[in-house]
Scaffold this motif. Structure first.
Motif, PDB file in Angstrom:
ATOM      1  N   THR A 147       0.854  -1.185   0.000  1.00 34.61           N
ATOM      2  CA  THR A 147       0.000   0.000   0.000  1.00 34.61           C
ATOM      3  C   THR A 147       0.890   1.234   0.000  1.00 34.61           C
ATOM      4  O   THR A 147       1.977   1.233   0.591  1.00 34.61           O
ATOM      5  CB  THR A 147      -0.963   0.041   1.201  1.00 34.61           C
ATOM      6  OG1 THR A 147      -0.246   0.342   2.406  1.00 34.61           O
ATOM      7  CG2 THR A 147      -1.700  -1.286   1.362  1.00 34.61           C
ATOM      8  N   HIS A 177      -2.270  -1.352  -3.494  1.00 32.62           N
ATOM      9  CA  HIS A 177      -3.330  -0.387  -3.214  1.00 32.62           C
ATOM     10  C   HIS A 177      -2.698   0.997  -3.073  1.00 32.62           C
ATOM     11  O   HIS A 177      -1.757   1.167  -2.293  1.00 32.62           O
ATOM     12  CB  HIS A 177      -4.080  -0.728  -1.927  1.00 32.62           C
ATOM     13  CG  HIS A 177      -5.083   0.321  -1.542  1.00 32.62           C
ATOM     14  ND1 HIS A 177      -6.324   0.405  -2.137  1.00 32.62           N
ATOM     15  CD2 HIS A 177      -5.009   1.357  -0.660  1.00 32.62           C
ATOM     16  CE1 HIS A 177      -6.985   1.442  -1.632  1.00 32.62           C
ATOM     17  NE2 HIS A 177      -6.206   2.028  -0.736  1.00 32.62           N
ATOM     18  N   HIS A 179      -3.383   5.288  -2.566  1.00 35.67           N
ATOM     19  CA  HIS A 179      -4.301   6.398  -2.289  1.00 35.67           C
ATOM     20  C   HIS A 179      -3.651   7.696  -2.781  1.00 35.67           C
ATOM     21  O   HIS A 179      -2.464   7.721  -3.124  1.00 35.67           O
ATOM     22  CB  HIS A 179      -4.698   6.456  -0.810  1.00 35.67           C
ATOM     23  CG  HIS A 179      -3.586   6.779   0.158  1.00 35.67           C
ATOM     24  ND1 HIS A 179      -3.051   8.030   0.305  1.00 35.67           N
ATOM     25  CD2 HIS A 179      -2.922   5.993   1.058  1.00 35.67           C
ATOM     26  CE1 HIS A 179      -2.127   8.029   1.246  1.00 35.67           C
ATOM     27  NE2 HIS A 179      -2.014   6.789   1.708  1.00 35.67           N
ATOM     28  N   GLN A 187      -7.995   5.141   5.650  1.00 38.80           N
ATOM     29  CA  GLN A 187      -8.963   4.075   5.858  1.00 38.80           C
ATOM     30  C   GLN A 187      -8.993   3.068   4.721  1.00 38.80           C
ATOM     31  O   GLN A 187      -9.186   1.867   4.938  1.00 38.80           O
ATOM     32  CB  GLN A 187     -10.358   4.690   6.055  1.00 38.80           C
ATOM     33  CG  GLN A 187     -11.451   3.683   6.395  1.00 38.80           C
ATOM     34  CD  GLN A 187     -11.226   2.999   7.732  1.00 38.80           C
ATOM     35  OE1 GLN A 187     -10.667   3.598   8.646  1.00 38.80           O
ATOM     36  NE2 GLN A 187     -11.659   1.750   7.855  1.00 38.80           N
ATOM     37  N   SER A 188      -8.771   3.538   3.507  1.00 39.84           N
ATOM     38  CA  SER A 188      -8.842   2.612   2.373  1.00 39.84           C
ATOM     39  C   SER A 188      -7.750   1.544   2.438  1.00 39.84           C
ATOM     40  O   SER A 188      -7.919   0.441   1.902  1.00 39.84           O
ATOM     41  CB  SER A 188      -8.761   3.378   1.048  1.00 39.84           C
ATOM     42  OG  SER A 188      -7.479   3.967   0.868  1.00 39.84           O
ATOM     43  N   GLU A 189      -6.641   1.853   3.093  1.00 39.98           N
ATOM     44  CA  GLU A 189      -5.579   0.854   3.251  1.00 39.98           C
ATOM     45  C   GLU A 189      -6.038  -0.275   4.172  1.00 39.98           C
ATOM     46  O   GLU A 189      -5.752  -1.448   3.928  1.00 39.98           O
ATOM     47  CB  GLU A 189      -4.305   1.504   3.784  1.00 39.98           C
ATOM     48  CG  GLU A 189      -3.632   2.402   2.769  1.00 39.98           C
ATOM     49  CD  GLU A 189      -2.440   3.143   3.329  1.00 39.98           C
ATOM     50  OE1 GLU A 189      -1.339   2.552   3.363  1.00 39.98           O
ATOM     51  OE2 GLU A 189      -2.594   4.310   3.738  1.00 39.98           O
ATOM     52  N   LEU A 190      -6.751   0.089   5.228  1.00 38.59           N
ATOM     53  CA  LEU A 190      -7.292  -0.925   6.124  1.00 38.59           C
ATOM     54  C   LEU A 190      -8.267  -1.827   5.380  1.00 38.59           C
ATOM     55  O   LEU A 190      -8.245  -3.058   5.547  1.00 38.59           O
ATOM     56  CB  LEU A 190      -7.982  -0.268   7.314  1.00 38.59           C
ATOM     57  CG  LEU A 190      -8.608  -1.207   8.342  1.00 38.59           C
ATOM     58  CD1 LEU A 190      -7.580  -2.156   8.931  1.00 38.59           C
ATOM     59  CD2 LEU A 190      -9.300  -0.403   9.444  1.00 38.59           C
ATOM     60  N   GLN A 191      -9.087  -1.234   4.527  1.00 37.65           N
ATOM     61  CA  GLN A 191     -10.014  -2.028   3.739  1.00 37.65           C
ATOM     62  C   GLN A 191      -9.262  -2.965   2.790  1.00 37.65           C
ATOM     63  O   GLN A 191      -9.643  -4.118   2.602  1.00 37.65           O
ATOM     64  CB  GLN A 191     -10.960  -1.128   2.950  1.00 37.65           C
ATOM     65  CG  GLN A 191     -12.044  -1.873   2.172  1.00 37.65           C
ATOM     66  CD  GLN A 191     -12.946  -2.692   3.079  1.00 37.65           C
ATOM     67  OE1 GLN A 191     -13.504  -2.167   4.034  1.00 37.65           O
ATOM     68  NE2 GLN A 191     -13.088  -3.987   2.780  1.00 37.65           N
ATOM     69  N   ALA A 192      -8.175  -2.449   2.206  1.00 40.23           N
ATOM     70  CA  ALA A 192      -7.373  -3.279   1.295  1.00 40.23           C
ATOM     71  C   ALA A 192      -6.763  -4.468   2.039  1.00 40.23           C
ATOM     72  O   ALA A 192      -6.684  -5.572   1.501  1.00 40.23           O
ATOM     73  CB  ALA A 192      -6.276  -2.431   0.651  1.00 40.23           C
ATOM     74  N   GLN A 194      -8.032  -5.888   4.748  1.00 41.87           N
ATOM     75  CA  GLN A 194      -9.135  -6.812   5.018  1.00 41.87           C
ATOM     76  C   GLN A 194      -9.488  -7.638   3.774  1.00 41.87           C
ATOM     77  O   GLN A 194      -9.713  -8.844   3.874  1.00 41.87           O
ATOM     78  CB  GLN A 194     -10.355  -6.037   5.517  1.00 41.87           C
ATOM     79  CG  GLN A 194     -10.166  -5.427   6.894  1.00 41.87           C
ATOM     80  CD  GLN A 194     -11.327  -4.558   7.327  1.00 41.87           C
ATOM     81  OE1 GLN A 194     -11.856  -3.776   6.532  1.00 41.87           O
ATOM     82  NE2 GLN A 194     -11.736  -4.695   8.558  1.00 41.87           N
ATOM     83  N   ASP A 195      -9.508  -6.994   2.636  1.00 42.63           N
ATOM     84  CA  ASP A 195      -9.804  -7.701   1.390  1.00 42.63           C
ATOM     85  C   ASP A 195      -8.721  -8.721   1.059  1.00 42.63           C
ATOM     86  O   ASP A 195      -9.003  -9.821   0.570  1.00 42.63           O
ATOM     87  CB  ASP A 195      -9.963  -6.715   0.236  1.00 42.63           C
ATOM     88  CG  ASP A 195     -11.182  -5.815   0.386  1.00 42.63           C
ATOM     89  OD1 ASP A 195     -12.079  -6.156   1.194  1.00 42.63           O
ATOM     90  OD2 ASP A 195     -11.223  -4.770  -0.287  1.00 42.63           O
TER      91      ASP A 195
END
Length: 198
Positions: A147, A177, A179, A187-192, A194-195
């Motif tokens: 990320t 990932h 941003h 936050q989008s890194e945390l989602q990445a 999790q995915d």
């Protein structure tokens, strides 16, 4: 063997073993609870870097921003690998995950480049690898999530792209990932993450 100051959560039998590695100035608490949340029941081990840079903990020395003391990195990578191996032996975990940010991502990656058998998964957030690692076919058995920030002044995007290219050339399983910001975690890194880990 170096006995790092570290946080440790004992998990359930058969659960993954997760190592977290903090950024410069962080400590063993920076990502420990996050790992517990991401991998419920996992064994979690979070070593504190044993190098002090103006009072800030790091995992290896540097002589300037993005300029590493490569001899020191080599020694401390070996010591960290021994620490990691000892925890793997104790837990008997089959899945071993590294989660690191910035300087923590760098030490995790450096360890994996040298001995890919230690980690099954490497999550490297904002890594900076300003050297070209030696080819290592063992990396083909590893999964990576990188990320990064498109405008990161500390970890420039071209160097991140070089790392991605290197890993893909080793036939590693690589996800990325990005941003639009800089060196900060979003936050989008945390989602990445999790995915990636599901």
């Amino acid at each position: 063997m170096t006995d790092y100051i570290h946080a440790e959560t004992k998990g359930t039998p058969g659960a993954p073993l997760v190592f977290t590695f903090h950024g410069t100035g962080g400590d063993e608490t920076q990502f420990h609870s996050l790992a517990e949340q991401l991998w419920p029941g996992a064994h979690v081990v979070s070593p504190r870097g044993d190098v002090s840079e103006h009072g800030m903990a790091r995992y290896f020395r540097r002589t300037g921003e993005g300029v590493y003391d490569m001899d020191d990195l080599s020694e401390r990578r070996t010591a960290m690998a021994e620490f990691i191996r000892s925890k793997i032996n104790v837990t008997g975990a089959n899945r071993v995950i590294a989660l690191g940010y910035s300087n923590g991502a760098n030490i995790a990656a450096a360890v994996a480049f040298e001995d890919p058998s230690l980690f099954t998964d490497v999550i490297a957030m904002h890594p900076l690898i300003p050297w070209t690692p030696e080819p290592n076919p063992g990396l083909s058995t590893t999964r990576w999530l990188i990320t990064a920030g498109e405008r990161d002044p500390i970890c420039p995007a071209p160097l991140t792209q070089s790392l991605l290219s290197y890993l893909r050339a080793q036939n590693a399983d690589v996800a990325e990932h990005w941003h639009t910001g800089g060196h900060e975690l979003v936050q989008s890194e945390l989602q990445a993450i999790q995915d990636f880990q599901t």
